[in-house]
Motif scaffolding. Structure first.
Motif, PDB file in Angstrom:
ATOM      1  N   GLN A 167     -35.361  21.197 -12.945  1.00 43.71           N
ATOM      2  CA  GLN A 167     -34.724  20.438 -11.872  1.00 43.71           C
ATOM      3  C   GLN A 167     -35.286  19.030 -11.641  1.00 43.71           C
ATOM      4  O   GLN A 167     -34.503  18.104 -11.383  1.00 43.71           O
ATOM      5  CB  GLN A 167     -34.739  21.265 -10.590  1.00 43.71           C
ATOM      6  N   PRO A 168     -36.589  18.798 -11.719  1.00 47.35           N
ATOM      7  CA  PRO A 168     -37.041  17.411 -11.553  1.00 47.35           C
ATOM      8  C   PRO A 168     -36.363  16.445 -12.524  1.00 47.35           C
ATOM      9  O   PRO A 168     -35.941  15.347 -12.136  1.00 47.35           O
ATOM     10  CB  PRO A 168     -38.548  17.509 -11.794  1.00 47.35           C
ATOM     11  N   GLY A 169     -36.247  16.851 -13.784  1.00 43.93           N
ATOM     12  CA  GLY A 169     -35.582  16.006 -14.770  1.00 43.93           C
ATOM     13  C   GLY A 169     -34.101  15.836 -14.491  1.00 43.93           C
ATOM     14  O   GLY A 169     -33.552  14.733 -14.623  1.00 43.93           O
ATOM     15  N   VAL A 170     -33.448  16.935 -14.103  1.00 44.19           N
ATOM     16  CA  VAL A 170     -32.012  16.877 -13.790  1.00 44.19           C
ATOM     17  C   VAL A 170     -31.750  15.945 -12.608  1.00 44.19           C
ATOM     18  O   VAL A 170     -30.841  15.108 -12.645  1.00 44.19           O
ATOM     19  CB  VAL A 170     -31.481  18.293 -13.490  1.00 44.19           C
ATOM     20  N   LEU A 171     -32.562  16.069 -11.570  1.00 46.24           N
ATOM     21  CA  LEU A 171     -32.366  15.252 -10.376  1.00 46.24           C
ATOM     22  C   LEU A 171     -32.678  13.780 -10.657  1.00 46.24           C
ATOM     23  O   LEU A 171     -31.949  12.883 -10.207  1.00 46.24           O
ATOM     24  CB  LEU A 171     -33.231  15.782  -9.236  1.00 46.24           C
ATOM     25  N   ARG A 195     -20.695   4.973   2.118  1.00 42.90           N
ATOM     26  CA  ARG A 195     -21.182   4.189   3.255  1.00 42.90           C
ATOM     27  C   ARG A 195     -21.821   2.865   2.822  1.00 42.90           C
ATOM     28  O   ARG A 195     -22.334   2.113   3.653  1.00 42.90           O
ATOM     29  CB  ARG A 195     -22.179   4.982   4.085  1.00 42.90           C
ATOM     30  N   GLY A 196     -21.830   2.599   1.513  1.00 39.37           N
ATOM     31  CA  GLY A 196     -22.398   1.357   1.018  1.00 39.37           C
ATOM     32  C   GLY A 196     -23.894   1.394   0.822  1.00 39.37           C
ATOM     33  O   GLY A 196     -24.545   0.345   0.776  1.00 39.37           O
ATOM     34  N   GLY A 197     -24.464   2.593   0.687  1.00 40.60           N
ATOM     35  CA  GLY A 197     -25.901   2.736   0.506  1.00 40.60           C
ATOM     36  C   GLY A 197     -26.352   2.377  -0.895  1.00 40.60           C
ATOM     37  O   GLY A 197     -25.548   2.209  -1.818  1.00 40.60           O
ATOM     38  N   THR A 198     -27.657   2.287  -1.047  1.00 41.56           N
ATOM     39  CA  THR A 198     -28.254   1.904  -2.334  1.00 41.56           C
ATOM     40  C   THR A 198     -28.955   3.055  -3.035  1.00 41.56           C
ATOM     41  O   THR A 198     -29.524   2.864  -4.106  1.00 41.56           O
ATOM     42  CB  THR A 198     -29.280   0.782  -2.110  1.00 41.56           C
ATOM     43  N   GLY A 199     -28.966   4.225  -2.429  1.00 41.00           N
ATOM     44  CA  GLY A 199     -29.685   5.356  -3.008  1.00 41.00           C
ATOM     45  C   GLY A 199     -31.179   5.272  -2.840  1.00 41.00           C
ATOM     46  O   GLY A 199     -31.930   6.017  -3.476  1.00 41.00           O
ATOM     47  N   ALA A 200     -31.645   4.384  -1.956  1.00 40.02           N
ATOM     48  CA  ALA A 200     -33.086   4.160  -1.809  1.00 40.02           C
ATOM     49  C   ALA A 200     -33.836   5.419  -1.396  1.00 40.02           C
ATOM     50  O   ALA A 200     -34.980   5.641  -1.817  1.00 40.02           O
ATOM     51  CB  ALA A 200     -33.338   3.046  -0.790  1.00 40.02           C
ATOM     52  N   ASP A 201     -33.216   6.273  -0.585  1.00 43.31           N
ATOM     53  CA  ASP A 201     -33.917   7.454  -0.078  1.00 43.31           C
ATOM     54  C   ASP A 201     -34.099   8.542  -1.127  1.00 43.31           C
ATOM     55  O   ASP A 201     -34.803   9.530  -0.875  1.00 43.31           O
ATOM     56  CB  ASP A 201     -33.174   8.027   1.131  1.00 43.31           C
ATOM     57  N   VAL A 202     -33.440   8.400  -2.290  1.00 40.54           N
ATOM     58  CA  VAL A 202     -33.611   9.391  -3.355  1.00 40.54           C
ATOM     59  C   VAL A 202     -34.137   8.748  -4.640  1.00 40.54           C
ATOM     60  O   VAL A 202     -34.111   9.369  -5.705  1.00 40.54           O
ATOM     61  CB  VAL A 202     -32.291  10.147  -3.652  1.00 40.54           C
ATOM     62  N   ALA A 203     -34.609   7.522  -4.540  1.00 43.95           N
ATOM     63  CA  ALA A 203     -35.030   6.792  -5.736  1.00 43.95           C
ATOM     64  C   ALA A 203     -36.093   7.538  -6.530  1.00 43.95           C
ATOM     65  O   ALA A 203     -36.097   7.514  -7.768  1.00 43.95           O
ATOM     66  CB  ALA A 203     -35.532   5.406  -5.341  1.00 43.95           C
ATOM     67  N   ASP A 204     -37.006   8.209  -5.844  1.00 45.14           N
ATOM     68  CA  ASP A 204     -38.090   8.929  -6.522  1.00 45.14           C
ATOM     69  C   ASP A 204     -37.934  10.442  -6.392  1.00 45.14           C
ATOM     70  O   ASP A 204     -38.907  11.186  -6.422  1.00 45.14           O
ATOM     71  CB  ASP A 204     -39.444   8.499  -5.969  1.00 45.14           C
ATOM     72  N   LEU A 205     -36.692  10.899  -6.291  1.00 44.36           N
ATOM     73  CA  LEU A 205     -36.453  12.320  -6.029  1.00 44.36           C
ATOM     74  C   LEU A 205     -36.959  13.212  -7.161  1.00 44.36           C
ATOM     75  O   LEU A 205     -37.450  14.317  -6.909  1.00 44.36           O
ATOM     76  CB  LEU A 205     -34.962  12.571  -5.785  1.00 44.36           C
ATOM     77  N   LEU A 246     -35.028  19.396  -1.679  1.00 47.02           N
ATOM     78  CA  LEU A 246     -36.391  19.838  -1.999  1.00 47.02           C
ATOM     79  C   LEU A 246     -36.698  21.207  -1.402  1.00 47.02           C
ATOM     80  O   LEU A 246     -37.406  22.013  -2.025  1.00 47.02           O
ATOM     81  CB  LEU A 246     -37.403  18.808  -1.494  1.00 47.02           C
ATOM     82  N   GLU A 247     -36.198  21.490  -0.206  1.00 50.17           N
ATOM     83  CA  GLU A 247     -36.496  22.773   0.456  1.00 50.17           C
ATOM     84  C   GLU A 247     -36.063  23.968  -0.381  1.00 50.17           C
ATOM     85  O   GLU A 247     -36.690  25.028  -0.351  1.00 50.17           O
ATOM     86  CB  GLU A 247     -35.745  22.861   1.790  1.00 50.17           C
TER      87      GLU A 247
END
Length: 338
Positions: A8-12, A162-172, A305-306
């Motif tokens: 999953q880390p690689g997939v995400l 919503r026009g987001g940049t994906g910043a909150d998942v950049a290091d997911l 992540l949960e």
């Protein structure tokens, strides 16, 4: 199942890198300007749809609901869906009821979007737009990497709308690797405590209610446990009376408003004598016999992540109880319903 959990880390991480591919779909959704959204799904995908409902209402301010496909397939209902965004979530894309409901929704004016791990599936063909989950083939019957990848695909779609940049998942991807590495010891402890339990209640609030539902399904599928999922609020509205010393409670509590709202829930089940396992970025801060932490993220990202420790718990508990989590009895990878 073990190998697919580890993938999953690689997939995400790869899915985050491909987020630009969602721009055309997000642009169509914005241009359509839906008056509300409907989500159709079954099984694990239904829990992902619940997550998407929260995303859509909270981040987009768009009223949303979960579809009952049988209103179309069994009862022949044909409501006016003009101006409606209809999103069908299916890992296989092959369930006849979801295909029929999507075709019908498109005929009745909805903008239809398929979110699937099988781009050439019947569902992808009948929907106007399609989002590829991109998890790759999944061999175990119990969904793991396809579930987390579905959550991420839905988040990235809403974020793009919503026009987001994906910043909150950049290091997911890195955070997922950390979540898996850090869960090994606490999950082993939880397995020791829960190996002989017969009744499990899973619970969470807000975004995490989807994780609670998915965890209950995984425990039922792989360990044949009587596992019931409740939102924390619903648990206090009656079912908590059935919780006692013979009940294990798996509680999802991450940093944010949903996690904070779990405080009275955890107090109530602890007072009833339940054995509590807490999972989430706020697990260290709550009363529990076992705490399984995950890295802190934006609250709306936390379910991705949960669910990873919950999948590992289902795997290890099944093995400890003598089961075969890769081939649960009576189940097939693709379920045909109408």
């Amino acid at each position: 199942m073990r190998a697919e959990i580890a993938e999953q880390p690689g997939v995400l991480g790869a899915a985050v890198e491909r987020r630009g591919a969602l721009a055309p779909v997000a642009g169509r959704v914005r241009g359509f300007a839906p008056r509300f959204a409907l989500f159709a799904a079954r099984g694990s995908s239904d829990h992902a749809a619940l997550y998407a409902k929260y995303l859509t209402e909270v981040l987009l301010g768009l009223p949303s609901g979960l579809v009952s496909p049988s209103t179309t397939t069994l009862y022949g209902a044909r409501p006016d869906l003009s101006g409606v965004l209809h999103v069908t979530v299916s890992q296989s894309g092959g369930s006849p009821d979801l295909v029929e409901a999507t075709r019908s929704a498109r005929e009745r004016g909805a903008l239809t979007v398929a979110v699937t791990n099988t781009p050439g599936s019947p569902l992808a063909e009948v929907a106007e737009l399609s989002v590829d989950i991109g998890a790759g083939p999944e061999l175990a019957v119990a969904a793991t990497k396809t579930y987390s990848a579905t959550l991420l695909a839905l988040y990235l779609l809403v974020d793009a709308v919503r026009g987001g940049t994906g910043a909150d998942v950049a290091d997911l991807g890195e955070l997922a690797a950390s979540a898996l590495a850090g869960s090994e010891g606490p999950v082993a402890e939880a397995v020791t405590r829960l190996r002989f339990v017969d009744r499990v209640v899973t619970t969470g609030r807000g975004y995490s209610s989807a994780t609670a539902a998915e965890a209950a399904l995984k425990l039922a599928e792989t360990s044949y446990l009587s596992a019931r999922s409740y939102s924390g609020a619903d648990l206090l509205h009656g079912p908590v009376a059935a919780v006692g010393a013979d009940t294990a409670v798996l509680a999802f509590t991450s940093a944010g408003r949903g996690g904070a709202a779990m405080e009275p829930v955890l107090a109530a089940v602890r007072e009833a004598g339940a054995d509590v396992v807490a999972v989430g970025s706020a697990a260290a801060e709550v009363p529990a016999a076992v705490r399984v932490g995950v890295p802190r993220t934006a609250e709306e990202v936390a379910p991705i992540l949960e669910v990873l420790p919950a999948q590992r718990l289902a795997l290890e508990l099944s093995l400890a109880r003598g089961g075969n989590p890769d081939r649960p009895r009576g189940l097939n990878k693709v379920t045909q319903t109408r």
